[in-house]
Design a protein around this motif. Structure first.
Motif, PDB file in Angstrom:
ATOM      1  N   ALA A  36       0.704  -1.607   0.163  1.00 18.14           N
ATOM      2  CA  ALA A  36      -0.114  -0.165  -0.232  1.00 18.14           C
ATOM      3  C   ALA A  36       0.923   0.953  -0.295  1.00 18.14           C
ATOM      4  O   ALA A  36       0.765   1.958   1.145  1.00 18.14           O
ATOM      5  N   VAL A  37       1.282   1.124  -1.188  1.00 21.53           N
ATOM      6  CA  VAL A  37       2.063   2.624  -1.356  1.00 21.53           C
ATOM      7  C   VAL A  37       1.434   4.004  -1.963  1.00 21.53           C
ATOM      8  O   VAL A  37       1.398   3.871  -3.057  1.00 21.53           O
ATOM      9  N   PRO A  38       1.409   5.125  -0.981  1.00 28.09           N
ATOM     10  CA  PRO A  38       0.269   6.019  -1.454  1.00 28.09           C
ATOM     11  C   PRO A  38       0.863   6.678  -2.694  1.00 28.09           C
ATOM     12  O   PRO A  38       2.360   6.928  -2.318  1.00 28.09           O
ATOM     13  N   VAL A  39       0.904   7.207  -3.738  1.00 27.33           N
ATOM     14  CA  VAL A  39       1.175   7.852  -4.785  1.00 27.33           C
ATOM     15  C   VAL A  39      -0.240   8.934  -5.256  1.00 27.33           C
ATOM     16  O   VAL A  39      -1.208   8.760  -4.820  1.00 27.33           O
ATOM     17  N   THR A  40       0.515  10.386  -5.386  1.00 22.72           N
ATOM     18  CA  THR A  40      -0.704  11.039  -6.073  1.00 22.72           C
ATOM     19  C   THR A  40       0.268  12.036  -7.360  1.00 22.72           C
ATOM     20  O   THR A  40       1.161  12.729  -7.400  1.00 22.72           O
ATOM     21  N   VAL A  41      -0.837  12.195  -8.444  1.00 21.00           N
ATOM     22  CA  VAL A  41      -0.157  12.138  -9.394  1.00 21.00           C
ATOM     23  C   VAL A  41      -1.706  13.501  -9.817  1.00 21.00           C
ATOM     24  O   VAL A  41      -2.590  13.768  -9.786  1.00 21.00           O
ATOM     25  N   ASP A  42      -1.000  14.714 -10.152  1.00 25.58           N
ATOM     26  CA  ASP A  42      -1.232  16.461 -10.565  1.00 25.58           C
ATOM     27  C   ASP A  42      -0.844  17.081 -11.563  1.00 25.58           C
ATOM     28  O   ASP A  42       0.688  17.330 -11.703  1.00 25.58           O
ATOM     29  N   VAL A  43      -1.846  16.982 -12.599  1.00 30.23           N
ATOM     30  CA  VAL A  43      -0.952  17.248 -13.390  1.00 30.23           C
ATOM     31  C   VAL A  43      -1.092  18.518 -14.428  1.00 30.23           C
ATOM     32  O   VAL A  43      -2.680  19.151 -13.950  1.00 30.23           O
ATOM     33  N   ASP A  44      -0.143  19.584 -13.920  1.00 30.48           N
ATOM     34  CA  ASP A  44      -1.036  21.255 -13.931  1.00 30.48           C
ATOM     35  C   ASP A  44      -1.006  21.952 -15.820  1.00 30.48           C
ATOM     36  O   ASP A  44      -0.060  21.985 -16.839  1.00 30.48           O
ATOM     37  N   HIS A  45      -2.061  21.393 -16.230  1.00 28.67           N
ATOM     38  CA  HIS A  45      -2.679  21.341 -17.850  1.00 28.67           C
ATOM     39  C   HIS A  45      -4.041  21.828 -18.116  1.00 28.67           C
ATOM     40  O   HIS A  45      -4.877  21.732 -16.480  1.00 28.67           O
ATOM     41  N   PRO A  46      -4.055  23.010 -18.987  1.00 29.00           N
ATOM     42  CA  PRO A  46      -5.774  23.450 -18.968  1.00 29.00           C
ATOM     43  C   PRO A  46      -6.106  21.268 -19.799  1.00 29.00           C
ATOM     44  O   PRO A  46      -6.102  21.335 -19.847  1.00 29.00           O
ATOM     45  N   MET A  47      -7.773  21.659 -19.137  1.00 27.62           N
ATOM     46  CA  MET A  47      -8.206  21.527 -19.351  1.00 27.62           C
ATOM     47  C   MET A  47     -10.049  21.593 -19.624  1.00 27.62           C
ATOM     48  O   MET A  47     -10.902  21.831 -19.729  1.00 27.62           O
ATOM     49  N   THR A  48      -9.445  22.608 -21.529  1.00 30.53           N
ATOM     50  CA  THR A  48     -10.585  23.164 -22.046  1.00 30.53           C
ATOM     51  C   THR A  48     -10.882  21.600 -23.022  1.00 30.53           C
ATOM     52  O   THR A  48     -10.518  20.928 -23.374  1.00 30.53           O
ATOM     53  N   ALA A  49     -12.322  22.202 -23.846  1.00 29.90           N
ATOM     54  CA  ALA A  49     -12.396  21.085 -24.322  1.00 29.90           C
ATOM     55  C   ALA A  49     -11.668  20.768 -25.270  1.00 29.90           C
ATOM     56  O   ALA A  49     -11.909  20.160 -26.160  1.00 29.90           O
ATOM     57  N   ASP A  50     -11.015  21.979 -26.220  1.00 27.99           N
ATOM     58  CA  ASP A  50     -10.251  21.592 -26.848  1.00 27.99           C
ATOM     59  C   ASP A  50      -8.518  21.392 -26.755  1.00 27.99           C
ATOM     60  O   ASP A  50      -7.886  21.023 -27.502  1.00 27.99           O
ATOM     61  N   ASN A  51      -8.543  20.816 -25.689  1.00 27.30           N
ATOM     62  CA  ASN A  51      -7.277  21.063 -24.719  1.00 27.30           C
ATOM     63  C   ASN A  51      -6.741  20.213 -23.492  1.00 27.30           C
ATOM     64  O   ASN A  51      -6.885  21.465 -22.966  1.00 27.30           O
ATOM     65  N   TYR A  52      -6.810  18.821 -23.510  1.00 27.81           N
ATOM     66  CA  TYR A  52      -6.836  18.466 -22.126  1.00 27.81           C
ATOM     67  C   TYR A  52      -5.928  17.660 -21.748  1.00 27.81           C
ATOM     68  O   TYR A  52      -5.837  17.191 -23.055  1.00 27.81           O
ATOM     69  N   ILE A  53      -6.435  17.119 -20.611  1.00 29.66           N
ATOM     70  CA  ILE A  53      -5.504  15.376 -20.641  1.00 29.66           C
ATOM     71  C   ILE A  53      -5.964  14.601 -20.550  1.00 29.66           C
ATOM     72  O   ILE A  53      -7.756  14.555 -19.586  1.00 29.66           O
ATOM     73  N   ASP A  54      -5.969  13.821 -21.538  1.00 32.28           N
ATOM     74  CA  ASP A  54      -6.707  12.479 -21.902  1.00 32.28           C
ATOM     75  C   ASP A  54      -6.349  11.218 -21.478  1.00 32.28           C
ATOM     76  O   ASP A  54      -7.560  10.338 -20.845  1.00 32.28           O
ATOM     77  N   ALA A  55      -5.280  11.003 -20.579  1.00 26.97           N
ATOM     78  CA  ALA A  55      -5.214  10.069 -19.959  1.00 26.97           C
ATOM     79  C   ALA A  55      -3.991  10.257 -18.516  1.00 26.97           C
ATOM     80  O   ALA A  55      -2.877  11.221 -19.408  1.00 26.97           O
ATOM     81  N   VAL A  56      -3.425   9.219 -18.044  1.00 28.99           N
ATOM     82  CA  VAL A  56      -2.169   9.526 -17.074  1.00 28.99           C
ATOM     83  C   VAL A  56      -2.040   7.707 -16.691  1.00 28.99           C
ATOM     84  O   VAL A  56      -2.750   7.165 -16.343  1.00 28.99           O
ATOM     85  N   PHE A  57      -0.739   7.744 -16.906  1.00 27.17           N
ATOM     86  CA  PHE A  57      -0.287   6.062 -17.049  1.00 27.17           C
ATOM     87  C   PHE A  57       0.709   6.214 -15.631  1.00 27.17           C
ATOM     88  O   PHE A  57       1.413   6.904 -15.545  1.00 27.17           O
ATOM     89  N   LEU A  58       0.587   5.539 -14.812  1.00 21.65           N
ATOM     90  CA  LEU A  58       1.535   5.225 -13.628  1.00 21.65           C
ATOM     91  C   LEU A  58       2.046   3.981 -13.701  1.00 21.65           C
ATOM     92  O   LEU A  58       1.656   2.764 -13.948  1.00 21.65           O
ATOM     93  N   TYR A  59       3.556   3.591 -13.732  1.00 19.34           N
ATOM     94  CA  TYR A  59       4.263   2.909 -14.247  1.00 19.34           C
ATOM     95  C   TYR A  59       5.432   2.604 -12.703  1.00 19.34           C
ATOM     96  O   TYR A  59       5.700   3.933 -12.594  1.00 19.34           O
ATOM     97  N   VAL A  60       5.782   1.137 -12.403  1.00 17.97           N
ATOM     98  CA  VAL A  60       6.038   1.023 -11.795  1.00 17.97           C
ATOM     99  C   VAL A  60       7.602   0.128 -12.240  1.00 17.97           C
ATOM    100  O   VAL A  60       7.399  -1.241 -13.136  1.00 17.97           O
ATOM    101  N   ASP A  61       9.060   0.317 -12.614  1.00 17.27           N
ATOM    102  CA  ASP A  61       9.638  -0.030 -13.226  1.00 17.27           C
ATOM    103  C   ASP A  61       9.940  -1.978 -13.265  1.00 17.27           C
ATOM    104  O   ASP A  61       9.524  -2.202 -14.646  1.00 17.27           O
ATOM    105  N   HIS A  62      10.118  -2.136 -12.745  1.00 15.70           N
ATOM    106  CA  HIS A  62      10.564  -3.443 -12.322  1.00 15.70           C
ATOM    107  C   HIS A  62       9.351  -4.033 -11.801  1.00 15.70           C
ATOM    108  O   HIS A  62       9.751  -5.738 -11.164  1.00 15.70           O
ATOM    109  N   ASN A  63       7.997  -4.214 -11.195  1.00 15.25           N
ATOM    110  CA  ASN A  63       7.214  -4.482 -10.841  1.00 15.25           C
ATOM    111  C   ASN A  63       6.758  -6.216 -12.081  1.00 15.25           C
ATOM    112  O   ASN A  63       6.818  -5.777 -13.030  1.00 15.25           O
ATOM    113  N   PRO A  64       5.798  -7.100 -11.369  1.00 12.35           N
ATOM    114  CA  PRO A  64       5.922  -7.895 -12.126  1.00 12.35           C
ATOM    115  C   PRO A  64       4.480  -7.690 -13.360  1.00 12.35           C
ATOM    116  O   PRO A  64       4.657  -7.658 -14.347  1.00 12.35           O
ATOM    117  N   THR A  65       4.004  -6.523 -12.936  1.00  8.04           N
ATOM    118  CA  THR A  65       3.188  -5.768 -14.000  1.00  8.04           C
ATOM    119  C   THR A  65       3.974  -4.048 -13.759  1.00  8.04           C
ATOM    120  O   THR A  65       3.041  -3.909 -13.363  1.00  8.04           O
TER     121      THR A  65
END
Length: 164
Positions: free
Chosen positions: A78-107
């Motif tokens: 149970a490792v707590p993680v927070t991700v916050d992306v400083d980017h506009p969230m307008t109809a024509d310019n927004y973040i549509d996905a955020v992926f979180l990776y742990v380099d050597h985890n089984p997945t």
């Protein structure tokens, strides 16, 4: 919407809420949720997980992607993680996905969050499992396909969370 499809999806949502997210991948596959990135979550090495999910194995670091994780995690389950992306969230310019990776985890792909302009902000908090001390990184994708990454952050795990 067909009644059976509605009931099936309602059951999946109810199960996900009650399970606290622990069963998300298997429930989504079982319900054939459209757009579920099953292949990405099945990858066993970081480069393959990144290639499958974002189409690249390297993404430039951006100060807009803020990853917060502990330097030392007492319990890898149970490792707590927070991700916050400083980017506009307008109809024509927004973040549509955020992926979180742990380099050597089984997945290596720990999670994938999908956003729309209605979210108002690309932000999430969660607890992830880590098998051992490793690097954690977040990659954000805009609706235009631009990719940006957080600086990889090392998290030292004292008790393994993925079977250890």
């Amino acid at each position: 919407m067909e009644r059976r499809k509605f009931l099936k999806q309602s059951l999946v949502v109810s199960a996900m809420v009650s399970a606290g997210g622990a069963l998300l991948p298997s429930l989504a596959r079982a319900a054939n949720v459209p757009g579920w990135p099953a292949k990405e979550f099945d990858a066993k090495v970081l480069d393959q997980a990144m290639q499958d999910s974002i189409g690249k194995t390297s993404v430039p670091v951006s100060p807009a992607v803020h990853l917060t994780a502990p330097t030392i995690a007492e319990n890898g389950a149970a490792v707590p993680v927070t991700v916050d992306v400083d980017h506009p969230m307008t109809a024509d310019n927004y973040i549509d996905a955020v992926f979180l990776y742990v380099d050597h985890n089984p997945t290596p792909l720990a999670s994938a969050f999908f956003f729309s302009p209605e979210n108002g902000r690309a932000y999430f908090q969660e607890r992830i499992k880590m098998a051992k001390t490793d690097m954690v990184r977040a990659v954000a994708r805009t609706n235009k396909g631009e990719l940006m990454s957080s600086k990889p952050q090392e998290v030292k795990v004292t008790i393994g969370g993925c079977g250890g």
